[in-house]
Design a protein around this motif. Structure first.
Motif, PDB file in Angstrom:
ATOM      1  N   LEU A 268     -12.611  -3.768  38.621  1.00 52.54           N
ATOM      2  CA  LEU A 268     -13.383  -3.143  37.545  1.00 52.54           C
ATOM      3  C   LEU A 268     -12.812  -1.784  37.157  1.00 52.54           C
ATOM      4  N   LEU A 269     -12.225  -1.067  38.101  1.00 49.33           N
ATOM      5  CA  LEU A 269     -11.575   0.194  37.754  1.00 49.33           C
ATOM      6  C   LEU A 269     -10.446  -0.044  36.752  1.00 49.33           C
ATOM      7  N   ALA A 270      -9.643  -1.062  36.995  1.00 50.67           N
ATOM      8  CA  ALA A 270      -8.555  -1.372  36.068  1.00 50.67           C
ATOM      9  C   ALA A 270      -9.084  -1.822  34.717  1.00 50.67           C
ATOM     10  N   ILE A 271     -10.173  -2.600  34.713  1.00 43.92           N
ATOM     11  CA  ILE A 271     -10.745  -3.072  33.451  1.00 43.92           C
ATOM     12  C   ILE A 271     -11.292  -1.910  32.636  1.00 43.92           C
ATOM     13  N   ALA A 355      -5.658 -20.246  28.396  1.00 44.45           N
ATOM     14  CA  ALA A 355      -5.190 -20.917  29.604  1.00 44.45           C
ATOM     15  C   ALA A 355      -3.716 -20.632  29.863  1.00 44.45           C
ATOM     16  N   GLY A 356      -2.915 -20.565  28.791  1.00 43.39           N
ATOM     17  CA  GLY A 356      -1.495 -20.289  28.966  1.00 43.39           C
ATOM     18  C   GLY A 356      -1.250 -18.909  29.553  1.00 43.39           C
ATOM     19  N   ARG A 357      -1.979 -17.910  29.038  1.00 47.01           N
ATOM     20  CA  ARG A 357      -1.837 -16.557  29.579  1.00 47.01           C
ATOM     21  C   ARG A 357      -2.283 -16.503  31.033  1.00 47.01           C
ATOM     22  N   LEU A 358      -3.400 -17.167  31.316  1.00 48.57           N
ATOM     23  CA  LEU A 358      -3.917 -17.153  32.681  1.00 48.57           C
ATOM     24  C   LEU A 358      -2.925 -17.810  33.638  1.00 48.57           C
ATOM     25  N   LEU A 465       2.432  -4.773  35.817  1.00 46.90           N
ATOM     26  CA  LEU A 465       1.815  -6.044  36.193  1.00 46.90           C
ATOM     27  C   LEU A 465       0.304  -5.885  36.306  1.00 46.90           C
ATOM     28  N   GLY A 466      -0.160  -4.726  36.781  1.00 49.06           N
ATOM     29  CA  GLY A 466      -1.592  -4.482  36.874  1.00 49.06           C
ATOM     30  C   GLY A 466      -2.265  -4.343  35.530  1.00 49.06           C
ATOM     31  N   ALA A 467      -1.530  -3.872  34.519  1.00 47.24           N
ATOM     32  CA  ALA A 467      -2.115  -3.719  33.181  1.00 47.24           C
ATOM     33  C   ALA A 467      -2.280  -5.051  32.465  1.00 47.24           C
ATOM     34  N   TYR A 468      -1.422  -6.008  32.768  1.00 49.17           N
ATOM     35  CA  TYR A 468      -1.493  -7.299  32.076  1.00 49.17           C
ATOM     36  C   TYR A 468      -2.845  -7.983  32.276  1.00 49.17           C
ATOM     37  N   GLY A 469      -3.392  -7.925  33.484  1.00 53.16           N
ATOM     38  CA  GLY A 469      -4.654  -8.605  33.757  1.00 53.16           C
ATOM     39  C   GLY A 469      -5.773  -8.193  32.819  1.00 53.16           C
ATOM     40  N   PRO A 470      -6.080  -6.889  32.681  1.00 53.87           N
ATOM     41  CA  PRO A 470      -7.143  -6.495  31.750  1.00 53.87           C
ATOM     42  C   PRO A 470      -6.776  -6.658  30.285  1.00 53.87           C
ATOM     43  N   GLU A 471      -5.475  -6.601  29.949  1.00 52.31           N
ATOM     44  CA  GLU A 471      -5.085  -6.577  28.540  1.00 52.31           C
ATOM     45  C   GLU A 471      -5.109  -7.950  27.874  1.00 52.31           C
ATOM     46  N   LEU A 472      -4.808  -8.989  28.600  1.00 50.40           N
ATOM     47  CA  LEU A 472      -4.531 -10.283  27.979  1.00 50.40           C
ATOM     48  C   LEU A 472      -5.752 -11.174  27.772  1.00 50.40           C
ATOM     49  N   LYS A 480     -14.038 -12.156  34.444  1.00 55.67           N
ATOM     50  CA  LYS A 480     -13.844 -13.474  35.042  1.00 55.67           C
ATOM     51  C   LYS A 480     -12.357 -13.775  35.201  1.00 55.67           C
ATOM     52  N   ALA A 481     -11.568 -13.503  34.174  1.00 53.00           N
ATOM     53  CA  ALA A 481     -10.134 -13.780  34.244  1.00 53.00           C
ATOM     54  C   ALA A 481      -9.470 -12.983  35.355  1.00 53.00           C
TER      55      ALA A 481
END
Length: 574
Positions: A268-271, A355-358, A465-472, A480-481
């Motif tokens: 959640l901090l990253a989000i 789904a492709g990004r995930l 790599l850590g930024a991709y998770g919240p951004e995409l 959830k993602a």
């Protein structure tokens, strides 16, 4: 005497009460008198756009500072004066007064006083000295270029305040995530358990990440702030409960709960950082939060000598997190709800269309963790068993090869924001994996050099790599993602540890297992260069068009009209 042409001659430079530490007061004051050429003087008499953006002072900008401060010492002879307020920057309040008059040698004498309060709160003191140094700079003020240590995109008062609060929470979370790893051997000794029981307890704790998926998914509906603060309080209480554990199994249960809540806090901090920071500062924010989390983990190591006060001394380290409760209470009063969550956005119950990004990001995190977990977590065993290092030498090795990674983290965050994510991930992960693998076959100084280089290159890729998770992923499914991505990362770690352990038992050397896993590390670079989208310096609504909505008369968010390409003229113009 005036300095050479083109170089300012300083007659007086003061900061607060003329002591360097005075800059770290609540209201730092930077005062300087310089003799400069005419062009430089004109720049100083205009608004600056480097570290922050200024605008001319207006009557409504009164914040309690006296415009006619007698300490300025402006008497007759000062022909031009100007006062500027903050247009954009990480300051809660700001003012710059400047005056100029001709110097005897044909140049210009400029007297300048700058006062500011950092919006970063406690963390503002840590950067007060470099900020003051940047504010004293006389050249390059009108170039939109921040210092190398500052965010690529200037923060405003809100984002600066939020970042400071997130850093504080990351500090507490860093301690909570490390305390069991540091104390498990002492607890096992008190309970009369061996290495096998320790390994089982550490493995069981990983199950806590399943709970983090539920928590971050709930944040998509209930809000980031509530779940972030609630999870941190729960993690603190679960950790404190471990101080009273009567057995290793009970300690494992309390830490399983604590790990689940702590993992949710980290996600959640990253989000929140991604949803609050400017588009050119998201990876930078994640890099400094990672550093702060490492500082919190270091505090657990600093407190480790308390475990030697007696058989139950390790329990003190589980009581220390109670000091984090008043910290959370203080943050709760000022931390706002995430800007993107409050803004109208479309609901999403599934990750439809993503789904492709995930799969791409999840696969990369699985592979990176499969290689990274054994190469870092089994390193101490390798140094002791295969290279004959003593405990003191292992400690020195860890300090000398890991400490510079903090600088690489910040550099990686800045490069990811200015040069792009994809290449930073590819170079960092692939280069780090190759050097780390070499380190498991090396002896002497090449062993030290390989681990130093591998650690620094690997740290470069962490913010990107850590930024991709919240951004995409869209706002309604971002939590959830990222929970799913975390599960894939943990699964990769488990696979890597098993493969490396089995390979060592069969062939006798850890390097055999590391080289079996090396292709997974290199695969991350391939995915980054061929599949990953580029998200640097793009608004989240551009990356996720479903979040770009308008609210109709019925209050229901609907997709906004397509945005014109960058640089297009306004409607009605040719």
């Amino acid at each position: 005497m005036p300095g050479p042409p083109g170089r300012p001659a300083r007659r007086r430079v003061m900061a607060g009460a003329r002591a360097p530490w005075a800059i770290m007061r609540a209201v730092p004051r930077v005062h300087q008198t310089v003799v400069v050429d005419v062009a430089t003087a004109e720049d100083m008499l205009g608004p600056r756009t480097d570290l922050l953006d200024e605008r001319p002072w207006a009557p409504g900008d009164d914040d309690g500072w006296d415009r006619d401060d007698p300490d300025l010492g402006w008497g007759d002879g000062w022909e031009r004066t100007a006062t500027f307020a903050l247009a954009r920057g990480p300051m809660s309040s700001y003012r710059r007064d400047v005056a100029a008059r001709p110097a005897p040698d044909g140049r210009v004498e400029v007297d300048e006083v700058t006062r500011f309060r950092s919006a970063l709160g406690f963390w503002g003191a840590w950067v007060a000295l470099p900020v003051a140094r940047a504010l004293r700079r006389t050249t390059g003020r009108t170039r939109p270029r921040s210092p190398f240590w500052a965010p690529p995109d200037a923060l405003d008062a809100r984002s600066g305040t939020v970042l400071g609060l997130l850093l504080t929470l990351a500090l507490v979370a860093g301690y909570l995530g490390t305390v069991m790893t540091q104390t498990i051997t002492f607890a096992a000794d008190e309970f009369g358990r061996g290495t096998t029981a320790q390994g089982g307890a550490l493995a069981a704790v990983r199950i806590g990440t399943l709970g983090s998926l539920v928590l971050v998914a709930l944040a998509d509906r209930r809000g980031r702030r509530r779940l972030l603060l609630g999870s941190l309080v729960a993690a603190i209480l679960a950790t404190v409960a471990g101080a009273f554990a009567p057995s290793l199994e009970v300690l494992g249960v309390t830490q399983t709960l604590a790990r689940g809540f702590t993992t949710a806090v980290t996600l959640l901090l990253a989000i929140v950082a991604a949803e609050e920071m400017p588009k050119g500062t998201r990876a930078y924010a994640i890099s400094v939060m990672t550093m702060t989390g490492a500082l919190g983990a270091g505090m657990a190591i600093w407190a480790l000598p308390l475990a030697d006060v007696g058989d139950g001394g390790w329990r003190i380290l589980y009581l220390l997190p109670v000091l984090g409760l008043p910290v959370v209470a203080r943050v709760r009063r000022t931390l706002p709800e995430s800007l993107r969550f409050v803004r109208p956005h479309r609901s999403a119950t599934v990750l439809r269309g993503h789904a492709g990004r995930l799969a791409a990001i999840g696969g990369a995190m699985f592979c990176a963790s499969a290689f990274g977990a054994p190469s870092s977590q089994l390193l101490n065993d390798f140094l002791r068993d295969e290279r004959g290092f003593s405990a003191a030498r292992i400690s020195l090795f860890t300090i000398l090869t890991s400490t510079p990674a903090g600088l690489a983290l910040v550099a990686g965050g800045r490069l990811a924001d200015t040069r792009g994510r994809r290449h930073v991930v590819a170079v960092g992960v692939a280069g780090g994996a190759l050097l780390a693998s070499w380190g498991f076959t090396a002896h002497g100084w090449p062993l030290w050099a390989a681990n130093l280089g591998g650690t620094m290159l690997g740290a470069l890729a962490v913010p990107a790599l850590g930024a991709y998770g919240p951004e995409l992923f869209p706002t309604a499914a971002r939590g959830k993602a990222n929970g799913i991505l975390q599960l894939l990362s943990v699964a990769g770690s488990a696979l890597g540890l098993v493969v490396a352990g089995v390979a060592k038992d069969r062939w006798g050397q850890l390097s055999d297992g590391i080289f079996l896993l090396l292709p997974l590390g290199l695969l991350v670079a391939v995915l980054a260069l061929t599949v990953f989208p580029e998200t640097a310096r793009r608004e989240l609504e551009d990356i996720n068009p479903e979040d770009d909505v308008v609210v109709g008369p019925d209050g229901v968010p609907t997709p906004a009209p397509p945005r014109p390409p960058a640089g297009s003229p306004p409607p009605g113009l040719p």
